[in-house]
Design an enzyme around this catalytic site. Structure first.
Site, PDB file in Angstrom:
ATOM      1  N   HIS A   6      64.009  64.060  16.426  1.00 44.24           N
ATOM      2  CA  HIS A   6      62.995  63.549  17.771  1.00 44.24           C
ATOM      3  C   HIS A   6      63.592  62.267  18.060  1.00 44.24           C
ATOM      4  O   HIS A   6      63.344  61.382  17.499  1.00 44.24           O
ATOM      5  CB  HIS A   6      61.718  63.720  17.590  1.00 44.24           C
ATOM      6  CG  HIS A   6      60.847  63.398  18.905  1.00 44.24           C
ATOM      7  ND1 HIS A   6      59.968  62.722  18.670  1.00 44.24           N
ATOM      8  CD2 HIS A   6      61.144  64.253  20.053  1.00 44.24           C
ATOM      9  CE1 HIS A   6      59.074  62.485  20.155  1.00 44.24           C
ATOM     10  NE2 HIS A   6      59.997  63.560  20.833  1.00 44.24           N
ATOM     11  N   GLU A  33      67.377  65.708  19.767  1.00 44.38           N
ATOM     12  CA  GLU A  33      66.514  65.695  20.817  1.00 44.38           C
ATOM     13  C   GLU A  33      66.787  64.321  21.443  1.00 44.38           C
ATOM     14  O   GLU A  33      66.397  63.228  20.892  1.00 44.38           O
ATOM     15  CB  GLU A  33      65.079  66.216  20.698  1.00 44.38           C
ATOM     16  CG  GLU A  33      64.315  66.336  21.989  1.00 44.38           C
ATOM     17  CD  GLU A  33      63.763  65.038  22.573  1.00 44.38           C
ATOM     18  OE1 GLU A  33      63.383  64.868  23.655  1.00 44.38           O
ATOM     19  OE2 GLU A  33      63.470  64.080  21.714  1.00 44.38           O
ATOM     20  N   ASP A  35      66.533  61.674  25.457  1.00 44.62           N
ATOM     21  CA  ASP A  35      66.113  61.541  26.851  1.00 44.62           C
ATOM     22  C   ASP A  35      66.987  60.926  27.652  1.00 44.62           C
ATOM     23  O   ASP A  35      67.719  59.713  27.363  1.00 44.62           O
ATOM     24  CB  ASP A  35      64.592  60.736  26.712  1.00 44.62           C
ATOM     25  CG  ASP A  35      63.656  61.280  25.440  1.00 44.62           C
ATOM     26  OD1 ASP A  35      63.101  62.251  25.927  1.00 44.62           O
ATOM     27  OD2 ASP A  35      63.634  60.830  24.564  1.00 44.62           O
ATOM     28  N   HIS A  48      63.602  56.909  26.544  1.00 42.75           N
ATOM     29  CA  HIS A  48      62.392  57.671  27.016  1.00 42.75           C
ATOM     30  C   HIS A  48      61.485  57.350  28.018  1.00 42.75           C
ATOM     31  O   HIS A  48      61.140  58.100  28.882  1.00 42.75           O
ATOM     32  CB  HIS A  48      61.684  58.033  25.463  1.00 42.75           C
ATOM     33  CG  HIS A  48      60.616  58.765  25.874  1.00 42.75           C
ATOM     34  ND1 HIS A  48      59.060  58.254  26.037  1.00 42.75           N
ATOM     35  CD2 HIS A  48      60.043  59.980  25.414  1.00 42.75           C
ATOM     36  CE1 HIS A  48      58.474  59.418  26.206  1.00 42.75           C
ATOM     37  NE2 HIS A  48      58.927  60.485  25.814  1.00 42.75           N
ATOM     38  N   GLU A 111      66.565  65.930  27.384  1.00 40.74           N
ATOM     39  CA  GLU A 111      65.775  65.879  28.292  1.00 40.74           C
ATOM     40  C   GLU A 111      66.002  64.873  29.386  1.00 40.74           C
ATOM     41  O   GLU A 111      66.007  63.921  29.367  1.00 40.74           O
ATOM     42  CB  GLU A 111      64.006  65.540  27.471  1.00 40.74           C
ATOM     43  CG  GLU A 111      63.333  65.410  28.414  1.00 40.74           C
ATOM     44  CD  GLU A 111      61.835  64.972  27.698  1.00 40.74           C
ATOM     45  OE1 GLU A 111      60.968  64.596  29.015  1.00 40.74           O
ATOM     46  OE2 GLU A 111      61.724  64.983  26.908  1.00 40.74           O
TER      47      GLU A 111
END
Length: 243
Positions: A6, A33, A35, A48, A111
Site C-alpha cells: 500500500h 498500490e 496514487d 495520495h 488509484e
C-alpha cells in the site's frame, strides 16, 4: 492470495516514494498500490493527498504546483521518518512505469485520485502512458470515482478496472460485473464474507484494503479474497505463503 504494498512499503518507508516501492518488492510483494494526481502543468505524479503538506516539506495543492516545483520537495520530511532516509523526491508516474517495466511480473494498482478534485483528461493521459510502456496486462486502474473507471473501460478494455468503495455494496459482484469492471476494492472494516462470495460468483476479484494485522490477513485469505493491500508487505507475504 496476492499481496500489494500500500503506497509501497509505507509502514516502514515514506509512502509513494521509489524507496518504498523498491522495499516492497524486496519484501516479496506481488504488486504495488499507488496514487496519481496531476500537477499544474499536467504531469502525472504519485501522491495520495490533494495537498502536499502531510507527506513533504512543502505546502499547497498538487494541482497548483508545477512538476519542477513539486520535484524540489522532500518526501522524507514527515516526523515519522525524520529525514533518516535522506532527501526523497516526489515520483512521477513515468519514472515509476520505467522502473516497473524492468520488474518482471510486478502488478500495479494505480488509484486515480479524482474523487475529491476531478482532473479532466487524467484517464486518457494515464492510460496512454501505460500503453506506451506495454504494461496493459499488469495494471489495475481504480478510483472512488467509479464513473471514471467505467470511462477507462470504455476507452480501453485491455486495462483492468477496480471500483474503490468506502462502505461495502451488498450486491458488489453484480455491480462490478454489469459495469464491465474486473475488481472490487472494499475497505476491510466493512467487508463481509458474503460480499466476497458475491464477487466470486460473478467472476469479480476482491482486492481489500488496508490489511495490516496478521489475524486480519488470515481471515481475508480464508474468505478467498484475490489480494490484500497492506502497509506491511513482509507480513502479507508471510501469511500468503502459510500452508
Amino acid at each position: 492470495m496476492r499481496v500489494f504494498g500500500h503506497r509501497g512499503f509505507s509502514g516502514e518507508y515514506p509512502e509513494n516514494t521509489m524507496l518504498a516501492f523498491q522495499k516492497a518488492v524486496e519484501a516479496g510483494c506481488d504488486g504495488i498500490e499507488l496514487d496519481v494526481q496531476l500537477t499544474r502543468d499536467l504531469v502525472p505524479v504519485i501522491m495520495h493527498d490533494e495537498k502536499v503538506d502531510r507527506t513533504t516539506d512543502g505546502s499547497g495543492y498538487v494541482y497548483d504546483l508545477t512538476f519542477d516545483e513539486i520535484r524540489r520537495l522532500d518526501c522524507s520530511y514527515p516526523d515519522k521518518f525524520g529525514g533518516k532516509f535522506g532527501q526523497l523526491e516526489v515520483t512521477s508516474l513515468r519514472e515509476y512505469l520505467e522502473w516497473m517495466a524492468e520488474e518482471e511480473n510486478l502488478i500495479t494498482n494505480i488509484e486515480l485520485k479524482n474523487s475529491v478534485y476531478y482532473y479532466g483528461g487524467m484517464e486518457r493521459m494515464v492510460m496512454d502512458m501505460i500503453c506506451e510502456y506495454g504494461l496493459e496486462d499488469r495494471i489495475i486502474l481504480s478510483s472512488f470515482n467509479n464513473a471514471s473507471i467505467v470511462l477507462c473501460r470504455q476507452n480501453d478494455d485491455t486495462i483492468a478496472g477496480g471500483f474503490l468503495v468506502e462502505r461495502c455494496v451488498e450486491n458488489a459482484g453484480v455491480y462490478a460485473r454489469t459495469c464491465d469492471v474486473q475488481y472490487y476494492h472494499p475497505n476491510m472494516d466493512y467487508l463481509k464474507e458474503e460480499h466476497v462470495r458475491s464477487c466470486s460468483q460473478n467472476g469479480v476479484g476482491v482486492n481489500v484494503w488496508t490489511v495490516n494485522e496478521k489475524e486480519d490477513m488470515r481471515r481475508m485469505k480464508k474468505w478467498g479474497v484475490s489480494s490484500i493491500i497492506t502497509n506491511y508487505p513482509d507480513r502479507g507475504r508471510e501469511v500468503a505463503d502459510e500452508e
